[in-house]
Design a protein around this motif. Structure first.
Motif, PDB file in Angstrom:
ATOM      1  N   GLY A  57      29.824  34.089  44.730  1.00  0.00           N
ATOM      2  CA  GLY A  57      29.471  34.755  43.475  1.00  0.00           C
ATOM      3  C   GLY A  57      29.691  36.256  43.543  1.00  0.00           C
ATOM      4  O   GLY A  57      30.174  36.872  42.584  1.00  0.00           O
ATOM      5  N   GLU A  58      29.338  36.847  44.669  1.00  0.00           N
ATOM      6  CA  GLU A  58      29.557  38.290  44.839  1.00  0.00           C
ATOM      7  C   GLU A  58      31.045  38.624  44.833  1.00  0.00           C
ATOM      8  O   GLU A  58      31.458  39.644  44.272  1.00  0.00           O
ATOM      9  N   ASN A  59      31.849  37.766  45.429  1.00  0.00           N
ATOM     10  CA  ASN A  59      33.295  38.000  45.434  1.00  0.00           C
ATOM     11  C   ASN A  59      33.901  37.806  44.050  1.00  0.00           C
ATOM     12  O   ASN A  59      34.830  38.527  43.678  1.00  0.00           O
ATOM     13  N   LEU A  60      33.373  36.850  43.294  1.00  0.00           N
ATOM     14  CA  LEU A  60      33.837  36.679  41.911  1.00  0.00           C
ATOM     15  C   LEU A  60      33.498  37.938  41.120  1.00  0.00           C
ATOM     16  O   LEU A  60      34.329  38.453  40.361  1.00  0.00           O
ATOM     17  N   ARG A  61      32.305  38.444  41.315  1.00  0.00           N
ATOM     18  CA  ARG A  61      31.901  39.674  40.623  1.00  0.00           C
ATOM     19  C   ARG A  61      32.823  40.830  41.008  1.00  0.00           C
ATOM     20  O   ARG A  61      33.198  41.652  40.174  1.00  0.00           O
ATOM     21  N   SER A  62      33.212  40.880  42.256  1.00  0.00           N
ATOM     22  CA  SER A  62      34.107  41.934  42.721  1.00  0.00           C
ATOM     23  C   SER A  62      35.457  41.878  42.014  1.00  0.00           C
ATOM     24  O   SER A  62      36.013  42.911  41.643  1.00  0.00           O
ATOM     25  N   VAL A  63      35.979  40.677  41.819  1.00  0.00           N
ATOM     26  CA  VAL A  63      37.258  40.540  41.110  1.00  0.00           C
ATOM     27  C   VAL A  63      37.112  41.036  39.680  1.00  0.00           C
ATOM     28  O   VAL A  63      38.005  41.698  39.140  1.00  0.00           O
ATOM     29  N   LEU A  64      35.970  40.752  39.067  1.00  0.00           N
ATOM     30  CA  LEU A  64      35.753  41.105  37.668  1.00  0.00           C
ATOM     31  C   LEU A  64      35.325  42.563  37.461  1.00  0.00           C
ATOM     32  O   LEU A  64      35.272  43.024  36.319  1.00  0.00           O
ATOM     33  N   LYS A  78      46.299  46.621  43.620  1.00  0.00           N
ATOM     34  CA  LYS A  78      46.157  46.223  45.025  1.00  0.00           C
ATOM     35  C   LYS A  78      44.701  45.899  45.359  1.00  0.00           C
ATOM     36  O   LYS A  78      44.431  44.944  46.089  1.00  0.00           O
ATOM     37  N   GLY A  79      43.768  46.670  44.828  1.00  0.00           N
ATOM     38  CA  GLY A  79      42.347  46.394  45.054  1.00  0.00           C
ATOM     39  C   GLY A  79      41.934  45.056  44.476  1.00  0.00           C
ATOM     40  O   GLY A  79      41.169  44.301  45.088  1.00  0.00           O
ATOM     41  N   ALA A  80      42.436  44.756  43.298  1.00  0.00           N
ATOM     42  CA  ALA A  80      42.119  43.470  42.665  1.00  0.00           C
ATOM     43  C   ALA A  80      42.723  42.309  43.453  1.00  0.00           C
ATOM     44  O   ALA A  80      42.074  41.261  43.616  1.00  0.00           O
ATOM     45  N   MET A  81      43.932  42.492  43.936  1.00  0.00           N
ATOM     46  CA  MET A  81      44.557  41.429  44.740  1.00  0.00           C
ATOM     47  C   MET A  81      43.761  41.205  46.026  1.00  0.00           C
ATOM     48  O   MET A  81      43.572  40.059  46.458  1.00  0.00           O
ATOM     49  N   GLY A  82      43.279  42.267  46.643  1.00  0.00           N
ATOM     50  CA  GLY A  82      42.442  42.129  47.835  1.00  0.00           C
ATOM     51  C   GLY A  82      41.147  41.393  47.525  1.00  0.00           C
ATOM     52  O   GLY A  82      40.691  40.550  48.308  1.00  0.00           O
ATOM     53  N   ALA A  83      40.564  41.695  46.370  1.00  0.00           N
ATOM     54  CA  ALA A  83      39.339  41.008  45.960  1.00  0.00           C
ATOM     55  C   ALA A  83      39.612  39.516  45.729  1.00  0.00           C
ATOM     56  O   ALA A  83      38.772  38.670  46.044  1.00  0.00           O
ATOM     57  N   CYS A  84      40.784  39.197  45.217  1.00  0.00           N
ATOM     58  CA  CYS A  84      41.165  37.790  45.024  1.00  0.00           C
ATOM     59  C   CYS A  84      41.275  37.065  46.364  1.00  0.00           C
ATOM     60  O   CYS A  84      40.847  35.914  46.489  1.00  0.00           O
ATOM     61  N   LEU A  85      41.852  37.735  47.349  1.00  0.00           N
ATOM     62  CA  LEU A  85      41.941  37.120  48.678  1.00  0.00           C
ATOM     63  C   LEU A  85      40.556  36.845  49.251  1.00  0.00           C
ATOM     64  O   LEU A  85      40.312  35.776  49.822  1.00  0.00           O
ATOM     65  N   HIS A 127      46.182  32.801  37.389  1.00  0.00           N
ATOM     66  CA  HIS A 127      46.674  33.566  36.242  1.00  0.00           C
ATOM     67  C   HIS A 127      46.723  35.062  36.564  1.00  0.00           C
ATOM     68  O   HIS A 127      47.759  35.720  36.382  1.00  0.00           O
ATOM     69  N   HIS A 128      45.620  35.596  37.057  1.00  0.00           N
ATOM     70  CA  HIS A 128      45.563  37.040  37.310  1.00  0.00           C
ATOM     71  C   HIS A 128      46.365  37.452  38.543  1.00  0.00           C
ATOM     72  O   HIS A 128      47.001  38.506  38.536  1.00  0.00           O
ATOM     73  N   GLU A 129      46.371  36.619  39.560  1.00  0.00           N
ATOM     74  CA  GLU A 129      47.210  36.937  40.725  1.00  0.00           C
ATOM     75  C   GLU A 129      48.680  36.979  40.332  1.00  0.00           C
ATOM     76  O   GLU A 129      49.439  37.817  40.829  1.00  0.00           O
ATOM     77  N   SER A 130      49.074  36.106  39.441  1.00  0.00           N
ATOM     78  CA  SER A 130      50.454  36.096  38.964  1.00  0.00           C
ATOM     79  C   SER A 130      50.772  37.388  38.204  1.00  0.00           C
ATOM     80  O   SER A 130      51.820  38.016  38.428  1.00  0.00           O
ATOM     81  N   LEU A 131      49.869  37.790  37.307  1.00  0.00           N
ATOM     82  CA  LEU A 131      50.080  39.038  36.561  1.00  0.00           C
ATOM     83  C   LEU A 131      50.177  40.230  37.502  1.00  0.00           C
ATOM     84  O   LEU A 131      51.099  41.054  37.387  1.00  0.00           O
TER      85      LEU A 131
END
Length: 150
Positions: A57-64, A78-85, A127-131
């Protein structure tokens, strides 16, 4: 060539219905993990799974999280992609932990709800990783075109 700030901003527009669904699903699953009747035959497995699910949940929040404060569009992406990983890693940890669950009145429903959550989460991530991947890749495409012209 720098990233187009408008394209970057658009890539961070999250579907409010999708994010609300993910939050509801995560909350319901967490509620079941804490208050429901799900059990594991392995000692300590359920408390570890609760911890992993909270991290998810914390990692999902980080992506958002709003990354508008980051001045460079490329660094925002790049920060968002790292959060996705990190989110994908947390999901893998949860799946490993959930595989130890095997009993309890709420177990069958929990298992189905977890699969539904996983499906929605992966749709969101892909979807977002692709964008974001396309935005980063566009920089390299333009750089190689510029080199070919020289």
């Amino acid at each position: 060539m720098p990233l187009d700030p408008r394209s970057v901003d658009q890539s961070f527009h999250f579907d409010s219905r999708q994010t609300a669904l993910l939050r509801r699903q995560w909350g319901a699953l967490m509620d079941t993990l804490v208050w429901g009747d799900v059990r594991s035959s392995r000692l300590g497995a359920l408390p570890r799974l609760r911890k992993r699910f909270l991290e998810l949940g914390e990692n999902l929040r980080s992506v958002l999280n709003d990354r508008g404060w980051i001045p460079q569009p490329r660094e925002r992406v790049k920060g968002a992609m790292g959060a996705c990983l990190n989110l994908r890693d947390a999901l893998n940890q949860v799946e490993r932990g959930a595989s130890t669950l095997n009993a309890g009145e709420d177990f069958p429903a929990f298992e189905q709800e977890l699969l539904a959550f996983r499906h929605q989460l992966l749709l969101f991530l892909e979807h977002h990783e692709s964008l974001w991947g396309d935005l980063l890749e566009s920089q390299y495409d333009e750089s190689s075109e510029d080199e070919e012209e020289d």
